[in-house]
Each structure stands twice: as structure tokens, then as C-alpha cells.
Scaffold this active site. Structure first.
Site, PDB file in Angstrom:
ATOM      1  N   SER A   1       0.874  -1.169   0.000  1.00 54.89           N
ATOM      2  CA  SER A   1       0.000   0.000   0.000  1.00 54.89           C
ATOM      3  C   SER A   1       0.913   1.221   0.000  1.00 54.89           C
ATOM      4  O   SER A   1       2.111   1.103   0.315  1.00 54.89           O
ATOM      5  CB  SER A   1      -0.834  -0.022   1.288  1.00 54.89           C
TER       6      SER A   1
ATOM      7  N   TYR B   1      -1.931  -1.630  10.344  1.00 52.59           N
ATOM      8  CA  TYR B   1      -1.933  -1.686   8.873  1.00 52.59           C
ATOM      9  C   TYR B   1      -0.607  -1.142   8.327  1.00 52.59           C
ATOM     10  O   TYR B   1       0.054  -1.766   7.491  1.00 52.59           O
ATOM     11  CB  TYR B   1      -3.113  -0.863   8.346  1.00 52.59           C
TER      12      TYR B   1
HETATM   13  P1  NAD Z   1     -11.750  -6.224  -0.179  1.00 49.81           P
HETATM   14  O1  NAD Z   1     -12.362  -6.163   1.180  1.00 49.81           O
HETATM   15  O2  NAD Z   1     -12.561  -5.814  -1.353  1.00 49.81           O
HETATM   16  O3  NAD Z   1     -11.145  -7.677  -0.465  1.00 49.81           O
HETATM   17  C1  NAD Z   1     -10.409  -8.372   0.492  1.00 49.81           C
HETATM   18  C2  NAD Z   1     -10.652  -9.846   0.318  1.00 49.81           C
HETATM   19  O4  NAD Z   1      -9.809 -10.549   1.258  1.00 49.81           O
HETATM   20  C3  NAD Z   1     -12.103 -10.279   0.595  1.00 49.81           C
HETATM   21  O5  NAD Z   1     -12.595 -11.081  -0.458  1.00 49.81           O
HETATM   22  C4  NAD Z   1     -11.987 -11.073   1.906  1.00 49.81           C
HETATM   23  O6  NAD Z   1     -12.944 -12.142   1.997  1.00 49.81           O
HETATM   24  C5  NAD Z   1     -10.564 -11.609   1.802  1.00 49.81           C
HETATM   25  N1  NAD Z   1     -10.014 -11.947   3.121  1.00 49.81           N
HETATM   26  C6  NAD Z   1     -10.042 -11.196   4.248  1.00 49.81           C
HETATM   27  N2  NAD Z   1      -9.466 -11.874   5.245  1.00 49.81           N
HETATM   28  C7  NAD Z   1      -9.050 -13.070   4.741  1.00 49.81           C
HETATM   29  C8  NAD Z   1      -8.378 -14.185   5.300  1.00 49.81           C
HETATM   30  N3  NAD Z   1      -8.038 -14.215   6.593  1.00 49.81           N
HETATM   31  N4  NAD Z   1      -8.101 -15.230   4.500  1.00 49.81           N
HETATM   32  C9  NAD Z   1      -8.469 -15.221   3.186  1.00 49.81           C
HETATM   33  N5  NAD Z   1      -9.116 -14.188   2.616  1.00 49.81           N
HETATM   34  C10 NAD Z   1      -9.408 -13.120   3.392  1.00 49.81           C
HETATM   35  O7  NAD Z   1     -10.426  -5.314  -0.042  1.00 49.81           O
HETATM   36  P2  NAD Z   1      -9.419  -4.734  -1.136  1.00 49.81           P
HETATM   37  O8  NAD Z   1      -9.504  -3.271  -1.043  1.00 49.81           O
HETATM   38  O9  NAD Z   1      -9.594  -5.391  -2.444  1.00 49.81           O
HETATM   39  O10 NAD Z   1      -8.032  -5.149  -0.469  1.00 49.81           O
HETATM   40  C11 NAD Z   1      -7.169  -6.146  -1.007  1.00 49.81           C
HETATM   41  C12 NAD Z   1      -5.749  -5.826  -0.576  1.00 49.81           C
HETATM   42  O11 NAD Z   1      -5.362  -4.566  -1.121  1.00 49.81           O
HETATM   43  C13 NAD Z   1      -5.549  -5.735   0.931  1.00 49.81           C
HETATM   44  O12 NAD Z   1      -4.311  -6.347   1.281  1.00 49.81           O
HETATM   45  C14 NAD Z   1      -5.473  -4.249   1.163  1.00 49.81           C
HETATM   46  O13 NAD Z   1      -4.734  -3.920   2.322  1.00 49.81           O
HETATM   47  C15 NAD Z   1      -4.779  -3.798  -0.096  1.00 49.81           C
HETATM   48  N6  NAD Z   1      -4.956  -2.385  -0.410  1.00 49.81           N
HETATM   49  C16 NAD Z   1      -6.186  -1.866  -0.576  1.00 49.81           C
HETATM   50  C17 NAD Z   1      -6.303  -0.508  -0.868  1.00 49.81           C
HETATM   51  C18 NAD Z   1      -7.645   0.130  -1.052  1.00 49.81           C
HETATM   52  O14 NAD Z   1      -7.679   1.365  -1.024  1.00 49.81           O
HETATM   53  N7  NAD Z   1      -8.730  -0.609  -1.232  1.00 49.81           N
HETATM   54  C19 NAD Z   1      -5.169   0.291  -1.004  1.00 49.81           C
HETATM   55  C20 NAD Z   1      -3.912  -0.286  -0.835  1.00 49.81           C
HETATM   56  C21 NAD Z   1      -3.815  -1.632  -0.544  1.00 49.81           C
END
Ligand code: NAD
Length: 260
Positions: free
Chosen positions: A142, A155
Site C-alpha cells: 500500500s 496496517y
Molecule cells: P476487499 O475487502 O474488497 O477484499 C479483500 C478480500 O480478502 C475479501 O474477499 C476477503 O474475503 C478476503 N479476506 C479477508 N481476510 C481473509 C483471510 N483471513 N483469508 C483469506 N481471505 C481473506 O479489499 P481490497 O480493497 O480489495 O483489499 C485487497 C488488498 O489490497 C488488501 O491487502 C489491502 O490492504 C490492499 N490495499 C487496498 C487498498 C484500497 O484502497 N482498497 C489500497 C492499498 C492496498
């Protein structure tokens, strides 16, 4: 490495960024395991992706914090397709609170999902990658791998930690043909971010509109969210990259919020 017929595992691929990466890989002809805690959503995603792409997709239910479930999930992929070429360790959640009010249980949960999950899935895939002499591992970092924000101590800590894991893997994996990278997105409008908007508004005492405009997008060059498509394009580029030139590097996709 072109992705046609490559075997890929994407954790957290039932929704959001992981789903977009799985779709992008299958569009490039890959076989993709949708590895997620959410069984119904993972199955629906696998069906949808199989139906609309030249690639294949299966659902693999796993909690990335459980060594047994991760090993069983990776074994399912090996039994189905015979190997693994690409791991995207992407599953993640967000819990916001100031440090003095952060429950120790929430701190441990966050580090378990983001760091234990990355370690366990990597450890489970490496024997197969090392045996075949090739592989790519991509960690979902991130901008918070590089910057800090209030309320996000576990985080930010975990996302910084992924840089270290990727760099060690770059050094250990090179002689086995295994590369590693971190993708560092800015704010992407997924359920993870939607949940934070009212929470941050309450914690910071500002409106939800100001959370979006000032906190999330205030330092971008254009006031735009990064999209799941933006992140999936970077994930495709890194997975398909032909050699070690970029191994150990992190790529920031944040509309100019963070530059280095
Ligand atoms: P999201 O909530 O849309 O998707 C996350 C997915 O992870 C979900 O399908 C959930 O069921 C799954 N998950 C959660 N805990 C789990 C576990 N213990 N085992 C297996 N699966 C699990 O979120 P997103 O925004 O798509 O985030 C995905 C990644 O991207 C994360 O690592 C997040 O930190 C990172 N990220 C997101 C953003 C943002 O702004 N959305 C920015 C930077 C990084």
C-alpha cells in the site's frame, strides 16, 4: 514470463483488488485459484471468470492465517493443475483506531492476516516454484508501505513489513528463478475503503465528504481514486516480467499521492 497457461494463486480474490487481478490473469490465459475466506463469493467469482475469459478459475477456500488451511489450499491447486507459477498475496482487512485505543486482539488480527498470511502462502508455494526453477510472488502492499496515517498502526506496520519479506525473498529466491515484488496502491474504492469512510469521519470529527476529498485523495495530483483495473495492470506486468531486473522492488500506483 507470459501468463498463458500459467498457474496463479490470488488470495482475497473473491472481491475488490484480488478479484480484478484474477480476472486480468485469466484474460491473459492463466489458470487462477480464487483463494478466499468467503466461500460463496469465491465460487461465484471462479464461475464468472471461467465463463468470460480464455483462462480457467477454481475457488479455494482458505483463511490465510491458518497454516493448515493454506497448505491444504495450495495442495488443492497442485492436485488440480500440477504446480504454481504466480502467487499474489493480497487478502487483507482494515481496522482503524488510535494506538492508545487499539485493542491488542485487533493488532494481532491485522498482523496475522497481512504478515502471517503473506509468509504462510509464500512458504507453501516456494517448494513447487523452487522445484521447477521459476516463479513470481507479488505482495499487496500500500502507499502505507511507505507513508503513515493516523489510526492505522497495525496496517502501516504490516504493509511496511511486506517490503522486508519481498526483499528477503528476492535474495533467497533468485538462485531458484523466483522473483518478488510489492504493489503499493493509493486508495482504491473497494469494500475495505467504503467501510473506513464513516469510521474515519467519526474518529477525526469531519464529514465523510472531507474524508474522501482531504484525507484519502487530498495528496493525489488529480483527486482521483486508484482503480482495481490500475492495480491489476501492474500485477499483470510484474507477473509476466521476463527476468530479475525488478525483483525486490515495490511499485507505487497512487495518482501521485506518494512518489519516490
Ligand atoms: P476487499 O475487502 O474488497 O477484499 C479483500 C478480500 O480478502 C475479501 O474477499 C476477503 O474475503 C478476503 N479476506 C479477508 N481476510 C481473509 C483471510 N483471513 N483469508 C483469506 N481471505 C481473506 O479489499 P481490497 O480493497 O480489495 O483489499 C485487497 C488488498 O489490497 C488488501 O491487502 C489491502 O490492504 C490492499 N490495499 C487496498 C487498498 C484500497 O484502497 N482498497 C489500497 C492499498 C492496498
Amino acid at each position: 514470463m507470459k501468463l498463458q497457461d500459467k498457474i496463479c494463486i490470488v488470495t482475497g480474490a473473491a472481491s475488490g483488488i484480488g478479484h480484478a487481478i484474477a480476472l486480468k490473469y485469466a484474460e491473459a490465459g492463466a489458470k487462477v485459484a480464487i483463494a478466499d475466506l468467503a466461500e460463496d463469493k469465491a465460487k461465484a467469482a471462479a464461475e464468472e471468470i471461467s465463463a468470460k475469459t480464455p483462462g480457467e478459475a477454481i475457488a479455494v477456500v482458505m483463511d490465510v492465517t491458518s497454516e493448515d488451511e493454506v497448505n491444504a489450499g495450495v495442495n488443492k491447486v497442485i492436485d488440480t493443475w500440477g504446480g504454481v507459477d504466480v502467487l499474489v498475496s493480497n487478502a487483507g482487512i482494515q481496522i482503524v483506531n488510535p494506538i492508545d485505543q487499539m485493542a491488542f486482539s485487533d493488532w494481532k488480527k491485522m498482523l496475522a492476516i497481512h504478515l502471517d498470511g503473506a509468509f504462510l502462502t509464500t512458504k507453501a508455494c516456494l517448494p513447487y516454484m523452487y522445484k521447477q526453477g521459476s516463479g513470481a510472488v507479488i505482495y499487496m502492499g500500500s502507499v502505507h508501505s511507505k507513508e503513515a496515517s493516523p489510526l492505522k498502526s497495525p496496517y502501516v506496520t504490516a504493509k511496511h513489513g511486506l517490503l522486508g519479506l519481498a526483499r528477503v525473498l528476492a535474495k533467497e529466491g533468485a538462485k531458484h528463478g523466483v522473483r518478488s515484488n510489492v504493489i503499493c496502491p493509493g486508495f482504491v474504492r473497494t469494500s475495505l475503503v467504503d467501510k473506513q469512510i464513516p469510521e474515519q469521519a467519526q474518529e477525526l470529527g469531519i464529514s465523510e465528504e472531507d474524508v474522501v476529498k482531504k484525507v484519502m485523495l487530498g495528496q493525489t495530483v488529480d483527486g482521483e481514486f486508484t482503480t482495481v483495473e490500475d492495480v491489476a495492470n501492474v500485477a499483470l506486468f510484474l507477473a509476466a516480467f521476463e527476468n530479475n531486473a525488478l525483483t525486490g522492488q515495490s511499485i507505487i500506483a497512487s495518482h501521485g499521492w506518494c512518489m519516490e
